[in-house]
Design a protein around this motif. Structure first.
Motif, PDB file in Angstrom:
ATOM      1  N   VAL A  32      62.350  42.802  34.025  1.00 58.81           N
ATOM      2  CA  VAL A  32      61.977  42.650  35.430  1.00 58.81           C
ATOM      3  C   VAL A  32      63.128  43.097  36.336  1.00 58.81           C
ATOM      4  CG1 VAL A  32      61.404  40.959  37.214  1.00 58.81           C
ATOM      5  CG2 VAL A  32      60.291  40.852  34.988  1.00 58.81           C
ATOM      6  N   VAL A  33      64.382  42.733  35.955  1.00 61.95           N
ATOM      7  CA  VAL A  33      65.532  43.120  36.774  1.00 61.95           C
ATOM      8  C   VAL A  33      65.639  44.637  36.875  1.00 61.95           C
ATOM      9  CG1 VAL A  33      68.060  43.151  36.835  1.00 61.95           C
ATOM     10  CG2 VAL A  33      66.846  41.015  36.373  1.00 61.95           C
ATOM     11  N   CYS A  34      65.517  45.312  35.729  1.00 61.10           N
ATOM     12  CA  CYS A  34      65.598  46.777  35.732  1.00 61.10           C
ATOM     13  C   CYS A  34      64.496  47.382  36.587  1.00 61.10           C
ATOM     14  CB  CYS A  34      65.480  47.322  34.313  1.00 61.10           C
ATOM     15  SG  CYS A  34      66.920  46.973  33.323  1.00 61.10           S
ATOM     16  N   LEU A  35      63.307  46.819  36.455  1.00 58.31           N
ATOM     17  CA  LEU A  35      62.170  47.316  37.212  1.00 58.31           C
ATOM     18  C   LEU A  35      62.401  47.157  38.706  1.00 58.31           C
ATOM     19  CD1 LEU A  35      58.617  46.857  36.048  1.00 58.31           C
ATOM     20  CD2 LEU A  35      59.057  46.131  38.358  1.00 58.31           C
ATOM     21  N   LEU A  36      62.919  45.966  39.103  1.00 59.12           N
ATOM     22  CA  LEU A  36      63.187  45.722  40.517  1.00 59.12           C
ATOM     23  C   LEU A  36      64.218  46.703  41.057  1.00 59.12           C
ATOM     24  CD1 LEU A  36      63.232  41.845  40.942  1.00 59.12           C
ATOM     25  CD2 LEU A  36      61.661  43.512  41.954  1.00 59.12           C
ATOM     26  N   LEU A  37      65.300  46.915  40.265  1.00 56.44           N
ATOM     27  CA  LEU A  37      66.348  47.818  40.723  1.00 56.44           C
ATOM     28  C   LEU A  37      65.783  49.211  40.954  1.00 56.44           C
ATOM     29  CD1 LEU A  37      69.303  46.714  38.429  1.00 56.44           C
ATOM     30  CD2 LEU A  37      69.093  46.397  40.892  1.00 56.44           C
ATOM     31  N   THR A  38      64.966  49.680  39.981  1.00 53.71           N
ATOM     32  CA  THR A  38      64.398  51.024  40.104  1.00 53.71           C
ATOM     33  C   THR A  38      63.532  51.141  41.343  1.00 53.71           C
ATOM     34  OG1 THR A  38      64.307  51.074  37.714  1.00 53.71           O
ATOM     35  CG2 THR A  38      63.093  52.787  38.876  1.00 53.71           C
ATOM     36  N   TYR A  39      62.584  50.185  41.477  1.00 59.60           N
ATOM     37  CA  TYR A  39      61.599  50.350  42.538  1.00 59.60           C
ATOM     38  C   TYR A  39      62.150  49.980  43.907  1.00 59.60           C
ATOM     39  CZ  TYR A  39      58.170  51.603  39.116  1.00 59.60           C
ATOM     40  OH  TYR A  39      57.507  52.276  38.147  1.00 59.60           O
ATOM     41  N   SER A  40      63.212  49.135  43.937  1.00 64.98           N
ATOM     42  CA  SER A  40      63.768  48.815  45.244  1.00 64.98           C
ATOM     43  C   SER A  40      64.428  50.046  45.851  1.00 64.98           C
ATOM     44  CB  SER A  40      64.765  47.661  45.135  1.00 64.98           C
ATOM     45  OG  SER A  40      65.837  48.051  44.328  1.00 64.98           O
ATOM     46  N   SER A  41      65.186  50.805  45.007  1.00 62.91           N
ATOM     47  CA  SER A  41      65.811  52.008  45.563  1.00 62.91           C
ATOM     48  C   SER A  41      64.745  53.026  45.948  1.00 62.91           C
ATOM     49  CB  SER A  41      66.804  52.599  44.568  1.00 62.91           C
ATOM     50  OG  SER A  41      66.188  52.788  43.326  1.00 62.91           O
ATOM     51  N   LEU A  42      63.714  53.124  45.116  1.00 61.63           N
ATOM     52  CA  LEU A  42      62.616  54.026  45.460  1.00 61.63           C
ATOM     53  C   LEU A  42      61.952  53.592  46.762  1.00 61.63           C
ATOM     54  CD1 LEU A  42      60.597  55.014  42.275  1.00 61.63           C
ATOM     55  CD2 LEU A  42      61.683  56.500  43.954  1.00 61.63           C
ATOM     56  N   GLY A  43      61.771  52.271  46.900  1.00 67.43           N
ATOM     57  CA  GLY A  43      61.116  51.746  48.088  1.00 67.43           C
ATOM     58  C   GLY A  43      61.929  52.038  49.340  1.00 67.43           C
ATOM     59  N   ILE A  44      63.248  51.825  49.239  1.00 70.66           N
ATOM     60  CA  ILE A  44      64.103  52.103  50.395  1.00 70.66           C
ATOM     61  C   ILE A  44      64.018  53.571  50.775  1.00 70.66           C
ATOM     62  CG2 ILE A  44      66.509  52.228  51.135  1.00 70.66           C
ATOM     63  CD1 ILE A  44      66.941  49.667  49.398  1.00 70.66           C
ATOM     64  N   LEU A  45      64.044  54.436  49.770  1.00 71.71           N
ATOM     65  CA  LEU A  45      63.913  55.864  50.024  1.00 71.71           C
ATOM     66  C   LEU A  45      62.588  56.150  50.724  1.00 71.71           C
ATOM     67  CD1 LEU A  45      65.342  58.608  49.421  1.00 71.71           C
ATOM     68  CD2 LEU A  45      63.822  58.814  47.469  1.00 71.71           C
ATOM     69  N   GLY A  46      61.529  55.518  50.227  1.00 70.02           N
ATOM     70  CA  GLY A  46      60.204  55.725  50.825  1.00 70.02           C
ATOM     71  C   GLY A  46      60.192  55.286  52.284  1.00 70.02           C
ATOM     72  N   ILE A  47      60.805  54.118  52.551  1.00 71.47           N
ATOM     73  CA  ILE A  47      60.830  53.609  53.930  1.00 71.47           C
ATOM     74  C   ILE A  47      61.587  54.578  54.832  1.00 71.47           C
ATOM     75  CG2 ILE A  47      61.753  51.767  55.397  1.00 71.47           C
ATOM     76  CD1 ILE A  47      61.224  49.873  52.987  1.00 71.47           C
ATOM     77  N   LEU A  48      62.745  55.068  54.324  1.00 70.58           N
ATOM     78  CA  LEU A  48      63.536  56.011  55.116  1.00 70.58           C
ATOM     79  C   LEU A  48      62.738  57.263  55.448  1.00 70.58           C
ATOM     80  CD1 LEU A  48      67.085  55.884  53.487  1.00 70.58           C
ATOM     81  CD2 LEU A  48      66.459  55.271  55.813  1.00 70.58           C
ATOM     82  N   MET A  49      62.125  57.834  54.414  1.00 71.24           N
ATOM     83  CA  MET A  49      61.346  59.063  54.626  1.00 71.24           C
ATOM     84  C   MET A  49      60.210  58.813  55.597  1.00 71.24           C
ATOM     85  SD  MET A  49      62.165  61.538  51.939  1.00 71.24           S
ATOM     86  CE  MET A  49      60.878  61.921  50.829  1.00 71.24           C
ATOM     87  N   GLY A  50      59.561  57.649  55.402  1.00 72.40           N
ATOM     88  CA  GLY A  50      58.438  57.323  56.272  1.00 72.40           C
ATOM     89  C   GLY A  50      58.876  57.207  57.719  1.00 72.40           C
ATOM     90  N   SER A  51      60.014  56.531  57.943  1.00 75.93           N
ATOM     91  CA  SER A  51      60.451  56.332  59.326  1.00 75.93           C
ATOM     92  C   SER A  51      60.895  57.643  59.949  1.00 75.93           C
ATOM     93  CB  SER A  51      61.567  55.280  59.374  1.00 75.93           C
ATOM     94  OG  SER A  51      62.736  55.832  58.843  1.00 75.93           O
ATOM     95  N   VAL A  52      61.549  58.512  59.132  1.00 74.31           N
ATOM     96  CA  VAL A  52      61.942  59.829  59.648  1.00 74.31           C
ATOM     97  C   VAL A  52      60.693  60.611  60.041  1.00 74.31           C
ATOM     98  CG1 VAL A  52      62.836  62.075  58.970  1.00 74.31           C
ATOM     99  CG2 VAL A  52      64.152  60.030  58.478  1.00 74.31           C
TER     100      VAL A  52
END
Lengths: 347, 276
Positions: A32-52
Motif C-alpha cells: 500500500v505504501v509503494c502504491l500511495l507513493l507512486t500514485y501521489s506523485s502521479l496525482g500531483i503531476l495531474g493536478i499541476l497539468m490540469g491547473s496549467v
C-alpha cells in the motif's frame, strides 16, 4: 493410529499461523505504501497539468501560435519562441549528433583501454549531471569571443587580397551576440554527454558476434562499424538523440546566460512560415547569426510580467501547454522509433 | 583388414572423404611451426607444429579448454581482436608467415574464411548477407553479385530452399539454414581455406547431417579445418585428425589411424571416452 494422524495433519487454512499472519500484514502494508507513493506523485503531476491547462484556456487559441510578443496579453503569441526553439534545436542537433555519435563510436569501438579513455568514460555521466547553467557560463566565456571576432571579420569593410591577383570585399553579415549559432553551440554542450551515453549504450547492445563475423569476412574495422554496427545501433542512437533534443527544447538557463532576447517580435532570418523558407531560401543564411528567443525563455518572461489583473499568467500557461505538446510529440516519435527497432532486432 | 585393435567403432565417412589419405603426399595449405600462444602471462598453446594438406579436412579434437579453438583462431588472426594476446613461432599460409607484423589481416581473412559455432547472420536480407564479403571488397556490379550469390548458395546447399525469398530477412531462417547461410557467406569471399569452429554443435541431427555432407562436398575445392566436440563427427568428415590436450598437440595423423590405432595413450583414452 487414526488419532495420531489427525494430530500431525497440516492446515492450509488462512489465519492459522500467527507468525505468518504478521508477515503477510507487513507485506500488505508495504504494498500500500509503494502504491500511495507512486500514485501521489502521479496525482500531483495531474493536478499541476490540469491547473496549467485550466489557466491557459483564456489564451489558448490558434492566434497564440501565429502572433508575436505583445504588451497586450490578449494578442500576445509564441510565434517567435516556436521558430527560435526550432532553429536552436536544428542547429544543436547538427552539432551534437556527429560529435556525439562519433565520440561514442570511438569510445566503444576503437579506443583501447587506457587510463585516459577510462577517465573519459567515467566522467561522461558526471558531465551529464552538471547543471545546465554551468554550460551557459562556459558558452558565454568560450563562444562569445568567437562571435565578436566573427563580427569584426564580417563587418563589410574588410578587403582581402587573394594571392596578389584580385581583391575581395568580405560580405557584410549581421551577426548578433546572442545568436542562434552560439545558443546552439552552448546547448550542444548541455546535451552532448546525454547523446554520447545513449549512443554508447546502443552500440554496446550490438552483439560482438556481428563484429567478429564481419571482420572474418575480410571487412575492415571501418566497414564493420559503418555497415554493420551503426545500422544495427541506429534505432537506439536515434531514441537517445531524440530524448536529448527534447531536453534542449525545455532548457532556458544556458541560453539566457548567453543573452537571448526575452521580448522578441522577430523570428530568426525573418522566417515566419514554412512557406517563406521555400520562397526565399537565402534567408536561411542569416538564421544562425540572427537574434532569437526560445519557448521556455518566453514562458519565463511572461510569468514575470507585472500585470495587476494577472492576465499574463494565462499567456504563460498557454506557452507551457504548447511546450508540453511539442515535448509529447517528440517523445512519441522516440517511442515509435524504439518500437520499430524492437520489431526488427532479435539476435 | 588390418590386425590393429579397433579402439572405437568408426562410423562410415561422408561422401568425398578418404580417411586413409596419405597426407604427407599432398601439398600443404597451412604449415604451423612451433606455435606458442599466450593470453597475457597465461600460456595456452605450447609449441604446436601441424601441417594441413590442401583440399582436405582436418579435424581438431580435444576436451574443452585444450586450446583447439584458440589454435583455429590464430590461423586467420582472429585472436588479434582480444587485447593482450601474444604469439611466437610461425604459421605459413601460401608460403608466407601470417604472424609477421607486415601481414594485412584483411587480405588474410579473405583468403582464410571462418564459420562460427553460433550462426551470426547479419540483420539484413539473405542476399545482402551473402553479398557482404564481395561488397566490402569493392564489388558493386549487380549482375556479378547476383551470379555470385546464387553460386555460393548452391555450393552451401541452400539455394533450393531460399531462391524465392532472397530479399527476406536472414534472421527468419531456421538454425540449420542460418549456419549454411554463414557458410555461403564465407564462400562468397572466395577463400582457399575455411575454418569451422564447431559449426554443427548448436544444430539438430538432420541439420548436422546436411552440414557434414556439405563439408564432404566442399573439401574437393577448399581446405577445411574444423574444431569439433563430437568425435563421431570428426571421424565422419575428416581426412586428418589432430588431438589437442592441455594446450599441446598430442597426436596427429590420418583419421582412420587416429581412431583405430592411436599411438598415444592420452589419445586412446580420450577417443574411447575414458575422459573428456
Amino acid at each position: 493410529m487414526s488419532i495420531s494422524l489427525q494430530e500431525t495433519r497440516v492446515s492450509f487454512r488462512q489465519g492459522t499461523d500467527s507468525l505468518l499472519r504478521r508477515r503477510l500484514l507487513h507485506s500488505r502494508v508495504f504494498r500500500v505504501v509503494c502504491l500511495l507513493l507512486t500514485y501521489s506523485s502521479l496525482g500531483i503531476l495531474g493536478i499541476l497539468m490540469g491547473s496549467v491547462f485550466w489557466s491557459s484556456l483564456s489564451r489558448l487559441a490558434p492566434d497564440f501560435l501565429s502572433n508575436h510578443y505583445s504588451m497586450n496579453p490578449v494578442r500576445c503569441g509564441i510565434l517567435a519562441g516556436i521558430w527560435g526553439s526550432f532553429w536552436l534545436v536544428m542547429l544543436t542537433a547538427a552539432f551534437s549528433i556527429p560529435i556525439g555519435v562519433g565520440s561514442a563510436v570511438y569510445l566503444e569501438e576503437m579506443a583501447s583501454d587506457t587510463w585516459l579513455v577510462r577517465l573519459i568514460r567515467i566522467n561522461l555521466s558526471n558531465l551529464a549531471g552538471v547543471p545546465s547553467i554551468v554550460y551557459g557560463i562556459l558558452g558565454l566565456s568560450a563562444f562569445r569571443p568567437l562571435m565578436l571576432s566573427l563580427q569584426t571579420v564580417f563587418d563589410g569593410t574588410r578587403v582581402v587580397n587573394v594571392m596578389g591577383l584580385f581583391r575581395v570585399r568580405i560580405l557584410h553579415l549581421e551577426i548578433f551576440d546572442g545568436s542562434v549559432l552560439i545558443g546552439a553551440m552552448t546547448m550542444s554542450l548541455v546535451i552532448l554527454p546525454i547523446v554520447i551515453i545513449a549512443s554508447q549504450e546502443a552500440l554496446r547492445a550490438i552483439p560482438s558476434s556481428i563484429r567478429v563475423a564481419s571482420l572474418a569476412l575480410g571487412a575492415t574495422r571501418w566497414q564493420t562499424i559503418w555497415r554493420q554496427v551503426i545500422p544495427a545501433a541506429l534505432p537506439g542512437i536515434a531514441t537517445g538523440v531524440i530524448l536529448a533534443v527534447s531536453r534542449a527544447i525545455g532548457e532556458a538557463a544556458p541560453i539566457m546566460m548567453i543573452g537571448v532576447l526575452t521580448v522578441a517580435s522577430m523570428c530568426p532570418g525573418g522566417i515566419e512560415t514554412p512557406l517563406q523558407m521555400l520562397q526565399d531560401p537565402t534567408r536561411l543564411i542569416a538564421v544562425p547569426f540572427d537574434q532569437f528567443t526560445a519557448m521556455p525563455v518566453e514562458i519565463y518572461d511572461w510569468s514575470k510580467q507585472p500585470d495587476p489583473q494577472d492576465r499574463f499568467t494565462a499567456v504563460a500557461a498557454a506557452g507551457i501547454v504548447v511546450l508540453l505538446l511539442v515535448l509529447l510529440l517528440i517523445n512519441a516519435a522516440a517511442m515509435i522509433v524504439r518500437a520499430r527497432a524492437g520489431r526488427n532486432t532479435q539476435w | 583388414m588390418s590386425k590393429e585393435k579397433q579402439v572405437l567403432s568408426v562410423p562410415p565417412s561422408v561422401q568425398g572423404v578418404d580417411r586413409n589419405l596419405d597426407t604427407s603426399l599432398h601439398p600443404e595449405a597451412i604449415d604451423v611451426r612451433n606455435l606458442s600462444f599466450y593470453y597475457g602471462d597465461l600460456q595456452v598453446l605450447y609449441d604446436i607444429s601441424l601441417r594441413v594438406p590442401e583440399r582436405s579436412v582436418t579435424a581438431l579434437i580435444g576436451p574443452s579448454g585444450c586450446g583447439k579453438s584458440t589454435f583455429l583462431r590464430t590461423l586467420n588472426r582472429m585472436n588479434d581482436l582480444i587485447d593482450g594476446t601474444r604469439c611466437t613461432g610461425e604459421c605459413l599460409v601460401e608460403g608466407q608467415n601470417i604472424m609477421s607484423p607486415d601481414v594485412d589481416v584483411v587480405l588474410l581473412r579473405k583468403h582464410v574464411g571462418m564459420v562460427f559455432q553460433k550462426s551470426t547472420p547479419f540483420p539484413k536480407s539473405i542476399f545482402d548477407n551473402v553479398a557482404y564479403g564481395p561488397r566490402v571488397a569493392g564489388e558493386r556490379t549487380r549482375s556479378v553479385l547476383n551470379d555470385l550469390v546464387e553460386s555460393c548458395l548452391r555450393k552451401a546447399a541452400l539455394w533450393d530452399e531460399v531462391s524465392d525469398r532472397l530479399h527476406t530477412p536472414a534472421m527468419a531462417l531456421s538454425g540449420g539454414q542460418q549456419q549454411r547461410l554463414c557458410i555461403a557467406r564465407t564462400l562468397a569471399t572466395a577463400p582457399k581455406i575455411i575454418l569451422m569452429d564447431e559449426p554443427a554443435s548448436a544444430l539438430d541431427p538432420a541439420s548436422t547431417d546436411r552440414i557434414e555432407n556439405l563439408i564432404g562436398e566442399l573439401c574437393a575445392n577448399y581446405t577445411i579445418v574444423i574444431v569439433t566436440h563430437n568425435m563421431q563427427q570428426a571421424s565422419r568428415v575428416s581426412h586428418q585428425t589432430a588431438f589437442f590436450f592441455k594446450g599441446r598437440l598430442i597426436e596427429v595423423g590420418p583419421t582412420m589411424k587416429i581412431f583405430t590405432s592411436p599411438t598415444q595413450k592420452q589419445t586412446e583414452d580420450y577417443i574411447t571416452g575414458r575422459f573428456g
